[in-house]
Scaffold this motif. Structure first.
Motif, PDB file in Angstrom:
ATOM      1  N   UNK A 345       0.835  -1.214   0.000  1.00  0.00           N
ATOM      2  CA  UNK A 345       0.000   0.000   0.000  1.00  0.00           C
ATOM      3  C   UNK A 345       0.862   1.252   0.000  1.00  0.00           C
ATOM      4  N   UNK A 346       0.248   2.315  -0.519  1.00  0.00           N
ATOM      5  CA  UNK A 346       0.897   3.629  -0.480  1.00  0.00           C
ATOM      6  C   UNK A 346       0.078   4.522   0.444  1.00  0.00           C
ATOM      7  N   UNK A 347       0.751   5.346   1.232  1.00  0.00           N
ATOM      8  CA  UNK A 347       0.035   6.266   2.114  1.00  0.00           C
ATOM      9  C   UNK A 347      -0.267   7.552   1.337  1.00  0.00           C
ATOM     10  N   UNK A 348      -1.546   7.942   1.354  1.00  0.00           N
ATOM     11  CA  UNK A 348      -1.923   9.228   0.744  1.00  0.00           C
ATOM     12  C   UNK A 348      -1.531  10.342   1.700  1.00  0.00           C
ATOM     13  N   UNK A 349      -0.923  11.397   1.174  1.00  0.00           N
ATOM     14  CA  UNK A 349      -0.565  12.532   2.034  1.00  0.00           C
ATOM     15  C   UNK A 349      -1.823  13.330   2.368  1.00  0.00           C
ATOM     16  N   UNK A 350      -2.575  13.634   1.320  1.00  0.00           N
ATOM     17  CA  UNK A 350      -3.904  14.210   1.499  1.00  0.00           C
ATOM     18  C   UNK A 350      -4.730  13.715   0.316  1.00  0.00           C
ATOM     19  N   UNK A 351      -6.059  13.859   0.315  1.00  0.00           N
ATOM     20  CA  UNK A 351      -6.833  13.234  -0.755  1.00  0.00           C
ATOM     21  C   UNK A 351      -6.281  13.567  -2.145  1.00  0.00           C
ATOM     22  N   UNK A 352      -5.946  12.523  -2.896  1.00  0.00           N
ATOM     23  CA  UNK A 352      -5.446  12.699  -4.267  1.00  0.00           C
ATOM     24  C   UNK A 352      -3.992  13.103  -4.374  1.00  0.00           C
ATOM     25  N   UNK A 353      -3.287  13.219  -3.252  1.00  0.00           N
ATOM     26  CA  UNK A 353      -1.857  13.586  -3.290  1.00  0.00           C
ATOM     27  C   UNK A 353      -1.060  12.440  -2.663  1.00  0.00           C
ATOM     28  N   UNK A 354      -0.083  11.938  -3.419  1.00  0.00           N
ATOM     29  CA  UNK A 354       0.584  10.703  -2.999  1.00  0.00           C
ATOM     30  C   UNK A 354       2.054  10.900  -2.656  1.00  0.00           C
ATOM     31  N   UNK A 355       2.519  12.143  -2.637  1.00  0.00           N
ATOM     32  CA  UNK A 355       3.914  12.362  -2.251  1.00  0.00           C
ATOM     33  C   UNK A 355       3.937  13.303  -1.050  1.00  0.00           C
ATOM     34  N   UNK A 356       4.764  12.943  -0.082  1.00  0.00           N
ATOM     35  CA  UNK A 356       4.863  13.715   1.163  1.00  0.00           C
ATOM     36  C   UNK A 356       5.961  14.769   1.070  1.00  0.00           C
ATOM     37  N   UNK A 357       5.676  16.016   1.460  1.00  0.00           N
ATOM     38  CA  UNK A 357       6.777  16.981   1.563  1.00  0.00           C
ATOM     39  C   UNK A 357       7.716  16.553   2.693  1.00  0.00           C
ATOM     40  N   UNK A 358       8.984  16.552   2.411  1.00  0.00           N
ATOM     41  CA  UNK A 358       9.976  16.103   3.403  1.00  0.00           C
ATOM     42  C   UNK A 358      11.049  17.180   3.532  1.00  0.00           C
ATOM     43  N   UNK A 359      11.370  17.524   4.770  1.00  0.00           N
ATOM     44  CA  UNK A 359      12.422  18.524   4.999  1.00  0.00           C
ATOM     45  C   UNK A 359      13.769  17.973   4.523  1.00  0.00           C
ATOM     46  N   UNK A 360      14.595  18.889   3.987  1.00  0.00           N
ATOM     47  CA  UNK A 360      15.917  18.444   3.505  1.00  0.00           C
ATOM     48  C   UNK A 360      16.720  17.771   4.620  1.00  0.00           C
ATOM     49  N   UNK A 361      16.625  18.325   5.845  1.00  0.00           N
ATOM     50  CA  UNK A 361      17.403  17.745   6.955  1.00  0.00           C
ATOM     51  C   UNK A 361      17.008  16.293   7.196  1.00  0.00           C
ATOM     52  N   UNK A 362      15.720  15.995   7.032  1.00  0.00           N
ATOM     53  CA  UNK A 362      15.245  14.616   7.255  1.00  0.00           C
ATOM     54  C   UNK A 362      15.782  13.708   6.146  1.00  0.00           C
ATOM     55  N   UNK A 363      15.685  14.193   4.896  1.00  0.00           N
ATOM     56  CA  UNK A 363      16.196  13.400   3.768  1.00  0.00           C
ATOM     57  C   UNK A 363      17.704  13.174   3.932  1.00  0.00           C
ATOM     58  N   UNK A 364      18.419  14.220   4.352  1.00  0.00           N
ATOM     59  CA  UNK A 364      19.882  14.095   4.520  1.00  0.00           C
ATOM     60  C   UNK A 364      20.212  13.043   5.576  1.00  0.00           C
ATOM     61  N   UNK A 365      19.487  13.094   6.679  1.00  0.00           N
ATOM     62  CA  UNK A 365      19.702  12.166   7.788  1.00  0.00           C
ATOM     63  C   UNK A 365      19.550  10.703   7.300  1.00  0.00           C
ATOM     64  N   UNK A 366      18.488  10.471   6.506  1.00  0.00           N
ATOM     65  CA  UNK A 366      18.243   9.126   5.988  1.00  0.00           C
ATOM     66  C   UNK A 366      19.396   8.721   5.065  1.00  0.00           C
ATOM     67  N   UNK A 367      19.767   9.622   4.166  1.00  0.00           N
ATOM     68  CA  UNK A 367      20.820   9.308   3.189  1.00  0.00           C
ATOM     69  C   UNK A 367      22.159   9.068   3.885  1.00  0.00           C
ATOM     70  N   UNK A 368      22.463   9.891   4.888  1.00  0.00           N
ATOM     71  CA  UNK A 368      23.752   9.719   5.572  1.00  0.00           C
ATOM     72  C   UNK A 368      23.797   8.413   6.345  1.00  0.00           C
ATOM     73  N   UNK A 369      22.616   7.918   6.703  1.00  0.00           N
ATOM     74  CA  UNK A 369      22.601   6.715   7.549  1.00  0.00           C
ATOM     75  C   UNK A 369      22.368   5.411   6.794  1.00  0.00           C
ATOM     76  N   UNK A 370      22.133   5.490   5.474  1.00  0.00           N
ATOM     77  CA  UNK A 370      22.086   4.222   4.726  1.00  0.00           C
ATOM     78  C   UNK A 370      23.502   3.688   4.729  1.00  0.00           C
ATOM     79  N   UNK A 371      23.705   2.520   5.347  1.00  0.00           N
ATOM     80  CA  UNK A 371      25.107   2.105   5.550  1.00  0.00           C
ATOM     81  C   UNK A 371      25.682   1.508   4.272  1.00  0.00           C
TER      82      UNK A 371
END
Ligand code: GLY
Length: 371
Positions: A345-371
């Motif tokens: 399943x995919x989580x809807x962000x809001x009705x009819x919108x399927x991509x979540x806005x993500x802060x750059x700091x959050x994306x960076x944190x994930x990318x830096x921690x993929x080992x």
């Protein structure tokens, strides 16, 4: 001064068939004889330097034997050929051979061929019809179906293109036998993506049958070809132009596309998507949309398929974070990620919108921690 209204309301029927089978060259010729391309008798067959010898020459001979005025146009195999420059070279070659609007184009190859040819067909003579004859798992799983066509630019992949639907798609499973194993694995990333976003049972099937799939056993190949096609066309039929739902097909692609470019195409598309799927499940886990066990089973399935789940050492992670902003889903300068809700399943962000806005700091944190 006057104002004129140019009324141009359109009803378009772009319906087409996707035929899945083994050795479909003769089926293609039968369809042409049955009028698939109407009265057009001139065919530009476009392929790459790998597929030329394997399949395209045979198809060219069959076309000629059936009375078509057919010419083959070949470009060097590989993602680095998916450019405006190669498109222009092919167009010039076709013009020199006196191809005008009285022709159709036959794309024979993998995703690079079908993406490039679909775009070329959409602009050649302001548009000529085309057929996709897909010869890779990646093209069968994703690229050849759905009408997204494009070329890459030095900035990022797929930024310049068109929605342009083919007249028919042939998914020839027989051709997968000549693919290097790395290409099979790359195609499996899009397959796993489909399972993750739409079908838990298919996910479990992939987990149980990965050995048969990698051995290209026919029952397993048939199953994945049909499941990929069903999942994809159900989305495309509801939202061809990606005004909403089609965004779900971008699962894993926000990081995937960026890492593919930053790797300078050392990573195959599917390999990059695999790493992108890991980033996305890590993000979904951190947001409480997946359990640790679900996240781990996605990563385990990617590994089982022999796909990379870590960012290679040679990738500059800060460059990768910057490259995320070239994603077409970016809105008002903000990164947006498609996120799984559990598995299937995919989580809807809001009705009819399927991509979540993500802060750059959050994306960076994930990318830096993929080992
Ligand atoms: N490859 C994603 C899509 O077709 O929308």
């Amino acid at each position: 001064m006057s104002t004129f209204c140019v009324e141009l309301k359109k009803v378009v029927d772009d319906t087409y068939d996707v035929e899945i089978g083994y050795g479909l060259q003769d089926r293609l010729l039968e369809d042409l004889a049955d009028g698939l391309m109407g009265k057009l008798r001139k065919c530009a067959l476009i392929t790459d330097s790998t597929v030329q010898k394997l399949y395209a020459e045979t198809i060219l001979e069959k076309l000629k034997a059936a009375g078509y005025k057919a010419e083959m146009f070949v470009f060097p195999a590989g993602e680095k050929s998916k450019t405006r420059e190669v498109k222009a070279q092919l167009e010039d070659a076709m013009l020199a051979k006196e191809f005008r609007r009285d022709c159709f184009i036959l794309a024979v190859g993998g995703g690079v061929v079908t993406d490039l040819v679909g775009f070329l067909a959409g602009t050649y003579g302001r548009g000529v019809p085309f057929i996709n004859y897909a010869t890779t798992l990646l093209a069968a799983a994703d690229a050849s179906v759905g009408g997204k066509t494009a070329v890459d630019t030095p900035l990022a992949t797929n930024l310049i293109g068109l929605f342009n639907q083919p007249r028919k798609v042939y998914l020839d499973i027989e051709t997968w036998k000549t693919l290097p194993e790395r290409q099979i694995r790359s195609g499996l990333a899009e397959t796993i993506k489909h399972a993750c976003l739409a079908d838990r049972e298919f996910f479990d099937y992939l987990d149980r049958h990965m050995e048969e799939i990698l051995a290209l056993e026919p029952a397993a190949c048939d199953h994945i070809a049909e499941a990929n096609c069903r999942i994809k066309y159900e989305v495309v039929m509801k939202d061809e132009r990606e005004s909403g739902l089609r965004e779900v097909l971008n699962l894993g692609h926000t990081v995937g596309r960026a890492i593919e470019t930053v790797s300078d195409y050392q990573l195959l598309h599917g390999e990059a998507v695999s790493i992108g799927l890991v980033a996305e499940v890590d993000l979904a886990l951190s947001m409480g949309l997946m359990t640790q066990a679900e996240r781990d089973s996605v990563v385990a399935l990617l590994k089982k398929a022999g796909l990379p789940v870590e960012i290679p050492e040679y990738i500059d992670r800060e460059a990768l974070v910057k490259k995320l902003y070239t994603d077409k889903k970016v809105r008002d300068g903000r990164l947006r990620f498609v996120l799984q809700d559990g598995i299937g399943n995919i989580r809807e962000y809001e009705p009819g919108v399927y991509a979540f806005p993500i802060e750059e700091a959050v994306a960076r944190e994930i990318i830096l921690n993929i080992s």
